[in-house]
Design a protein around this motif. Structure first.
Motif, PDB file in Angstrom:
ATOM      1  N   ASP A 132       0.699  -1.312   0.134  1.00  0.00           N
ATOM      2  CA  ASP A 132       0.064   0.020   0.101  1.00  0.00           C
ATOM      3  C   ASP A 132       0.774   1.028   0.069  1.00  0.00           C
ATOM      4  O   ASP A 132       0.229   2.348  -0.293  1.00  0.00           O
ATOM      5  N   ASP A 133       2.134   1.400   0.472  1.00  0.00           N
ATOM      6  CA  ASP A 133       2.909   2.490   0.326  1.00  0.00           C
ATOM      7  C   ASP A 133       3.147   2.443  -1.258  1.00  0.00           C
ATOM      8  O   ASP A 133       3.290   3.662  -1.825  1.00  0.00           O
ATOM      9  N   ALA A 134       3.077   1.573  -2.048  1.00  0.00           N
ATOM     10  CA  ALA A 134       3.325   1.713  -3.569  1.00  0.00           C
ATOM     11  C   ALA A 134       2.081   2.288  -4.085  1.00  0.00           C
ATOM     12  O   ALA A 134       2.168   2.989  -5.011  1.00  0.00           O
ATOM     13  N   LEU A 135       1.012   1.822  -3.494  1.00  0.00           N
ATOM     14  CA  LEU A 135      -0.261   2.438  -4.076  1.00  0.00           C
ATOM     15  C   LEU A 135      -0.045   4.134  -3.746  1.00  0.00           C
ATOM     16  O   LEU A 135      -0.844   4.712  -4.468  1.00  0.00           O
ATOM     17  N   ALA A 136       0.460   4.480  -2.679  1.00  0.00           N
ATOM     18  CA  ALA A 136       0.412   5.856  -2.119  1.00  0.00           C
ATOM     19  C   ALA A 136       1.558   6.356  -3.129  1.00  0.00           C
ATOM     20  O   ALA A 136       1.168   7.584  -3.557  1.00  0.00           O
ATOM     21  N   LEU A 137       2.739   5.804  -3.401  1.00  0.00           N
ATOM     22  CA  LEU A 137       3.590   6.693  -4.443  1.00  0.00           C
ATOM     23  C   LEU A 137       3.103   6.620  -5.932  1.00  0.00           C
ATOM     24  O   LEU A 137       3.247   7.760  -6.494  1.00  0.00           O
ATOM     25  N   LEU A 138       2.180   5.793  -6.292  1.00  0.00           N
ATOM     26  CA  LEU A 138       1.530   5.836  -7.571  1.00  0.00           C
ATOM     27  C   LEU A 138       0.718   6.790  -7.731  1.00  0.00           C
ATOM     28  O   LEU A 138       0.592   7.943  -8.682  1.00  0.00           O
ATOM     29  N   PHE A 139      -0.052   7.354  -6.730  1.00  0.00           N
ATOM     30  CA  PHE A 139      -1.079   8.304  -6.451  1.00  0.00           C
ATOM     31  C   PHE A 139      -0.212   9.542  -6.451  1.00  0.00           C
ATOM     32  O   PHE A 139      -0.663  10.751  -7.389  1.00  0.00           O
TER      33      PHE A 139
END
Length: 329
Positions: free
Chosen positions: A17-24
């Motif tokens: 979910d950190d990766a999801l945050a970075l994509l956003f």
């Protein structure tokens, strides 16, 4: 949203979910992602650096500096969450590219100080990980607070924990660091488990992302599918929670959450309450204060509710935009 992008720095332990945050963060035009710093948490710190560089490259982030930070908490040994995030921290997704660039040649604390003080506008810090790097920054370079607008951190819980019955993982992993955060002297928003677990992208949207020809949108779909959440009405089409990305959504759209300014402290004692964020929602003093007196406590904007459809739409609109946001050199 302001006319100019909001300068932000993400401190993470990438992590699904950190990766999801970075994509956003990369894709939203209202954010200027100035740097990303890495800390041990979901996986070891070297794995976090690798995962972070990979996600930023897939997202088309450009030359956003990435720095390696603390490899263990201030006092205790590191304890990963690989059982949740996979052996590599990224859900063991097949075919993830190897990053083509190296991290910065400075450590995370040095990069944090440099980018905060160099920003022409006060920076919003978004820690989505154990708070070791942030505590080290605040204790080593307290001068940075003059150019920090706010800290929006994913961590803590008002009610139920996940690492223990009462403690959330990021705070539980390094309680002393979380206690230091509360002394920062800048406005703080706590995006805790009470809202973190509620923002779920429906199954059909996850499937659409996974079928996208855009590598960043497709990665978002694969990551969401790794952590199925609440099933749809038919019971066999689970969606995926955006998790840490909700804290970044909060910076873009603070009206999407309902907060209350409340006293918060971190339990540092050994035992089952260690790492608990104790949020005082009482309307009047209790017997403890009456008999033993009050003590200084830190006020935090605690997220108590979230507009789920609003954040889901914001997340999907952003990651499917097909463009990188404003990026610093």
């Amino acid at each position: 949203m302001t006319d100019q992008p909001i300068p932000v720095i993400i401190d993470c332990d990438t992590g699904v979910d950190d990766a999801l945050a970075l994509l956003f963060a990369v894709r939203h035009p209202g954010l200027d992602l100035r740097a990303v710093t890495c800390v041990a948490g979901n996986t070891d710190v070297d794995g976090v650096v690798r995962n972070t560089l990979t996600v930023l490259e897939v997202a088309g982030a450009g030359d956003v500096p990435v720095a390696r930070g603390a490899e263990r908490p201030l006092i205790e040994p590191a304890r990963s969450a690989r059982h949740v995030h996979g052996a590599d921290g990224m859900g063991d997704l097949p075919g993830l590219p190897t990053p083509t660039r190296a991290p910065a040649d400075v450590d995370a604390v040095t990069l944090l100080r440099r980018e905060i003080l160099a920003s022409p506008r006060p920076v919003t810090l978004i820690p989505t990980a154990p708070l070791t790097n942030i505590a080290l920054l605040l204790r080593t370079h307290p001068d940075v607070v003059r150019n920090i607008e706010r800290i929006v951190f994913m961590g803590g819980a008002v009610a139920t924990g996940n690492a223990t019955a009462v403690a959330e993982f990021n705070v539980w992993h390094d309680p002393e660091a979380a206690a230091v955060l509360l002394t920062a002297g800048v406005p703080i928003t706590m995006y805790g488990l009470d809202v973190f677990q509620r923002v779920v992208v429906p199954g059909p949207d996850v499937r659409r992302l996974r079928a996208s020809t855009d590598p960043a949108a497709r990665l978002a779909g694969d990551l969401l599918a790794h952590r199925p959440a609440t099933p749809d009405a038919d019971g066999d089409d689970p969606g995926g929670g955006i998790g840490d990305a909700g804290a970044v959504c909060t910076v873009v759209d603070p009206s999407g959450i309902t907060t209350q300014l409340l006293p918060v402290e971190v339990s540092l004692a050994p035992g089952p309450t260690r790492g608990q964020t104790i949020v005082d929602r009482r309307l009047r003093l209790g017997e403890s204060e009456i008999h033993e007196g009050t003590r200084p406590r830190h006020l935090v904007d605690v997220a108590l509710d979230v507009d789920v459809p609003r954040f889901v739409k914001l997340y999907l609109d952003t990651v499917e935009s097909g463009r990188a946001g404003s990026v610093s050199g």
